[in-house]
Design a protein around this motif. Structure first.
Motif, short mmCIF file in Angstrom:
data_model
loop_
_atom_site.label_atom_id
_atom_site.label_comp_id
_atom_site.label_asym_id
_atom_site.label_seq_id
_atom_site.Cartn_x
_atom_site.Cartn_y
_atom_site.Cartn_z
N ASN A 166 3.27 12.84 -8.29
CA ASN A 166 3.10 12.47 -9.70
C ASN A 166 3.66 11.08 -10.03
OD1 ASN A 166 2.11 15.06 -10.05
ND2 ASN A 166 4.12 15.90 -10.58
N ASN A 203 -3.32 15.03 -5.13
CA ASN A 203 -3.22 16.37 -4.58
C ASN A 203 -3.36 16.29 -3.06
OD1 ASN A 203 -2.89 17.59 -7.06
ND2 ASN A 203 -5.08 17.85 -7.38
N SER A 241 2.40 22.42 -5.33
CA SER A 241 1.33 22.50 -6.32
C SER A 241 0.46 23.73 -6.09
CB SER A 241 0.47 21.23 -6.25
OG SER A 241 -0.69 21.36 -7.05
N ARG A 300 -2.74 23.60 -6.93
CA ARG A 300 -4.07 23.06 -6.65
C ARG A 300 -4.21 22.60 -5.20
NH1 ARG A 300 -5.98 19.61 -11.98
NH2 ARG A 300 -5.63 21.27 -13.52
N ALA A 301 -3.10 22.22 -4.61
CA ALA A 301 -3.08 21.82 -3.20
C ALA A 301 -1.72 22.23 -2.67
CB ALA A 301 -3.30 20.31 -3.07
N GLN A 312 1.75 17.88 -4.77
CA GLN A 312 1.19 16.93 -5.73
C GLN A 312 2.19 15.80 -5.92
OE1 GLN A 312 0.73 17.63 -10.23
NE2 GLN A 312 -1.37 17.89 -9.51
N SER A 345 -6.64 13.52 -9.00
CA SER A 345 -7.02 14.40 -10.09
C SER A 345 -6.36 13.95 -11.38
CB SER A 345 -6.64 15.85 -9.79
OG SER A 345 -5.24 16.02 -9.83
N PHE A 396 -2.91 11.90 -10.60
CA PHE A 396 -2.14 12.74 -9.67
C PHE A 396 -2.80 12.72 -8.30
CE2 PHE A 396 -1.64 15.11 -13.81
CZ PHE A 396 -0.35 14.65 -14.07
N THR A 427 -3.15 17.98 0.79
CA THR A 427 -3.23 19.17 1.63
C THR A 427 -2.72 18.82 3.03
OG1 THR A 427 -5.15 20.01 0.42
CG2 THR A 427 -4.75 20.93 2.62
#
Length: 594
Positions: free
Chosen positions: A44, A86, A36, A38-39, A42, A80, A84, A88
Motif C-alpha cells: 500500500n 496485489n 491480503s 485478494r492476493a 498487498q 488494483s 495498490f 501472489t
C-alpha cells in the motif's frame, strides 16, 4: 542454525527496491506490505509516495510493477484500486522457504540483531501470606515474556520483588521468639522427602493469626513487637535469623504453588524489598542533594506539575515519611539504581497491575530526573487488568473473599481431567495419561485465558469456556497438535515428511503455509511490544488453518500419490513443531495424545 527470512521480509525488500527505482528520492521507502484477501500480500506504500512525489498513484504503481518482473519468489503482481499492488507468491517459493525452516532447530526464527539485558519484575507474592487469584496474571504474563525474550536472544534477569519487609515482621518475629516451635516441621524433610507447601502455609497462617490476636489484645506484647521492628531494621542477628526463617518457610509455599502453575522460580531471582534496605538512606540523600526531592512538612517529596489531586493540589511521590520511615517509592527507586548501575540493564519491565500506573509513572520520572534512567535505557510498566467473575465483578468466593490461587488451579485441573477422560477413553488413553493430560490441559487453559487477553483488559474467569475443545482456547490448540501426532502414528511404513516444492499447493495448503512462514515475524514483533496475546492469537489461527487443511486435504490418502503424501506430512510436521514451540513460549505443555 541459520535464520530464514520470511516471505514477507523478502517481498518487503524487493518492493522497496522497486519503489526506489521508480522514485530515486524515496530510497528505503516502506512499501507497507500486508497480508491480503485478494492476493497473498498487498503493498500500500505507492499511494503515500505518489502524494509526496505529486504524481498519479496508478501511473506510479505501473512504473513500480515494471520494476518487479516475476521471479522465483513472485508469481504475479497486479495493480488494483487507486494504486495498490496485489502480490501472489510462487508455490515453489513457499514450500522451499518452509523446508529451510523445518531444517533449523529454531524453525528459522532469527535472534535479535542487538540483544541487550532486560530485567523483568514479576511474580511478587508476599511473605507469610497466602497467594490468591490476584497473583496469577503477573506470574503468567511475566513468565511468558521472559521465555519469548530469551528465545529472541535477550539476556533476561527475572526479579521477583517479594513483600518480605515491613512493620508486621516485628509482630511475627516477636511471637516466634516467645513461641519458638511455631514453625517446626516435625522432621519429615530430614528423610529427604519433598517439603509440603500446604503445610508450610498452614504453619505461617497459624503464626500470623496467633501473633495478630496477641498483638491486638496485649499492649505489652505490642510494645515488644514494635521494638522488634527497630531491631530488624538495625540488623540484630537473632531478629534477622528468625525473619529469615519466616522467609524460607514462605519460599517452600511459593515454590509449591509455582510448581503447580508450571512456572520455574529460582532462589537467585527472588530479590525482595529487604534487598534494597542498605540503599534507602543513600537514595534519599542523592535525591535531596540534587534537588530532585524536597522536604515538605517533614517528608521528602518529589512534585510533578502535571499530577494533581481532586483538589487541584500537586500529588507528590513521598520517598521518605516525616517519621523517617521508607515506603514503596524509596524501595522502587533503589531497585532502579541497582538494576541499571549493577545489573547494567538496557530495559526494565514491570509486570504489575494497572492500579499501580500512577506510582510507576512518578517513580520513572523521578529516576530520570536523578539520572538513574537515561535515554539508553528503556523502561516500561506493563499494566494488566483484573480477573473477573461471571458477574463482571472482581473474582471472589461466595463469602466475598479472594480466591486462593491453589484452589483455582485445582479446580481447573479437575474440570480439564473430566474433559480429557471423556475423549481419552474413546482412544484408549491409560489412567496415567488421563491424569497427566488433565494437568497439562487444565493449567494450560488457565494460562491461555490470561495470555490471550490483551494486557490492559479485564477478563472473565469461566472454566467451562476455558477447557472447551471449541473456540479460542488452549485445548483447541493442544488438540490440533495431538492430531498432527496421530497422523504420524497412523502413517504407513515409508510415508515420511518431505518437502516437494515442485508440487502445486491447494488453497488450504497455501493458507496454512503462509501462516507458518509468519512465525518468526510474529515473535520479533512481540519481543518489541511485549504483548504475548499476539502469540496466542497467532497459534489459535494456526490451529484453525490446520483444522481446515486437515478437513480439505487428505494427508495419508492424498490423491496425488506418494509425493503429495510426503508434502502434506511435511506441512503437518512443521505445524506440530510451530505449535509446540509457540505454546512452550507461553508456558503451556503439548500432550502427544488427546
Amino acid at each position: 542454525m541459520a535464520s530464514v527470512p520470511s516471505l514477507s521480509a523478502s517481498l518487503q525488500q524487493r518492493v522497496s527496491t522497486a519503489l526506489t527505482a521508480a522514485v530515486p528520492s524515496a530510497e528505503g521507502a516502506d512499501p507497507l506490505l500486508r497480508r491480503s484477501d485478494r492476493a497473498d500480500f498487498q503493498a500500500n506504500g505507492v499511494l503515500g509516495l505518489a502524494k509526496r512525489a505529486k504524481t498519479n498513484p496508478q501511473a506510479l504503481a505501473a512504473t513500480v510493477l515494471a520494476q518487479l518482473p516475476p521471479d522465483d519468489l513472485i508469481a504475479g503482481v497486479e495493480v488494483s484500486g487507486p494504486g495498490f499492488l496485489n502480490i501472489t507468491v510462487a508455490d515453489a517459493a513457499i514450500t522451499a522457504n518452509l523446508a529451510r525452516r523445518l531444517d533449523d532447530d529454531r524453525l528459522g526464527v532469527p535472534l535479535k540483531p542487538d540483544p541487550g539485558i532486560t530485567v523483568i519484575d514479576y511474580a511478587q507474592p508476599n511473605v507469610a501470606k497466602e497467594m490468591h487469584v490476584g497473583h496469577l496474571r503477573s506470574s503468567v504474563i511475566g513468565d511468558a515474556i521472559t521465555k519469548i525474550l530469551r528465545f529472541a536472544g535477550e539476556r533476561v534477569i527475572p526479579r521477583h520483588h517479594i513483600g518480605d519487609w515491613g512493620t508486621q515482621f516485628g509482630m511475627l518475629v516477636q511471637y516466634l521468639i516467645e513461641h519458638p516451635h511455631e514453625l517446626d516441621h516435625g522432621g519429615d524433610e530430614a528423610d529427604g522427602e519433598k517439603l509440603d507447601g500446604e503445610e508450610s502455609m498452614s504453619r505461617l497462617d497459624r503464626l500470623y493469626k496467633a501473633s495478630r490476636k496477641v498483638f491486638d489484645s496485649d499492649e505489652e506484647f505490642k510494645d515488644r513487637a514494635r521494638r522488634r521492628v527497630v531491631d530488624l531494621q538495625a540488623g540484630d542477628k537473632e531478629t534477622i535469623a528468625l525473619w529469615q526463617q519466616i522467609v524460607d518457610e514462605s519460599k517452600i509455599y511459593f515454590y509449591s504453588v509455582y510448581d503447580k502453575l508450571d512456572i520455574q522460580i529460582v532462589d537467585e531471582d527472588i530479590v525482595g524489598e529487604s534487598a534494597y534496605n542498605d540503599m534507602l538512606v543513600e537514595t534519599c540523600r542523592l535525591l535531596e542533594e540534587s534537588g530532585v526531592a524536597v522536604r515538605s512538612n517533614g517528608a521528602l517529596c518529589v512534585f510533578f506539575d502535571d499530577i494533581k489531586g481532586k483538589d487541584g493540589e500537586p500529588v507528590p511521590l513521598i520517598v521518605q515519611k516525616a517519621d523517617g520511615g521508607f515506603g514503596y517509592p524509596a524501595t522502587d527507586l533503589s531497585a532502579v539504581r541497582d538494576r541499571t548501575a549493577n545489573l547494567h540493564a538496557t530495559t526494565l519491565l514491570y509486570v504489575v497491575d494497572v492500579r499501580q500506573s500512577l506510582h510507576f509513572r512518578m517513580v520513572f520520572e523521578t529516576a530520570r530526573r536523578a539520572g538513574w534512567l537515561t535515554d539508553d535505557t528503556t523502561v516500561k510498566h506493563l499494566p494488566f487488568g483484573t480477573l473477573l467473575g461471571k458477574d463482571g465483578k472482581p473474582f471472589k468466593t461466595r463469602a466475598g473473599e479472594r480466591v486462593r490461587l491453589e484452589d483455582l488451579l485445582d479446580e481447573a485441573v479437575e474440570r480439564a481431567t473430566a474433559v480429557v477422560r471423556e475423549k481419552g477413553e474413546k482412544i484408549g488413553l491409560t489412567e496415567e495419561e488421563i491424569t497427566a493430560n488433565g494437568v497439562q490441559v487444565g493449567i494450560g487453559a488457565v494460562k491461555y485465558a490470561d495470555l490471550s487477553t490483551s494486557l490492559g483488559r479485564d477478563y472473565v474467569f469461566d472454566l467451562d469456556r476455558m477447557v472447551s475443545l471449541n473456540g479460542d482456547t488452549s485445548v483447541y490448540i493442544q488438540y490440533a497438535y495431538a492430531r498432527t501426532r496421530s497422523i504420524f502414528r497412523k502413517a504407513a511404513a515409508g510415508q515420511t515428511a518431505k518437502a516437494h516444492p515442485e508440487l502445486p499447493l491447494a488453497p488450504a495448503e497455501r493458507a496454512l503455509a503462509l501462516h507458518l512462514d509468519a512465525f518468526g515475524d510474529t515473535l520479533a514483533e512481540i519481543a518489541t511490544v511485549y504483548e504475548p496475546h499476539r502469540l496466542a492469537s497467532y497459534l489459535f489461527q494456526l490451529a484453525s488453518l490446520f483444522t481446515t487443511f486437515y478437513e480439505q486435504c487428505p494427508v495419508l490418502t492424498a490423491e496425488g500419490g506418494p509425493a503429495e503424501v510426503e508434502n502434506r506430512l511435511f506441512l503437518c510436521e512443521l505445524t506440530a513443531r510451530t505449535l509446540h514451540k509457540g505454546l512452550g513460549l507461553l508456558g503451556i505443555r503439548t500432550p502427544e495424545r488427546l
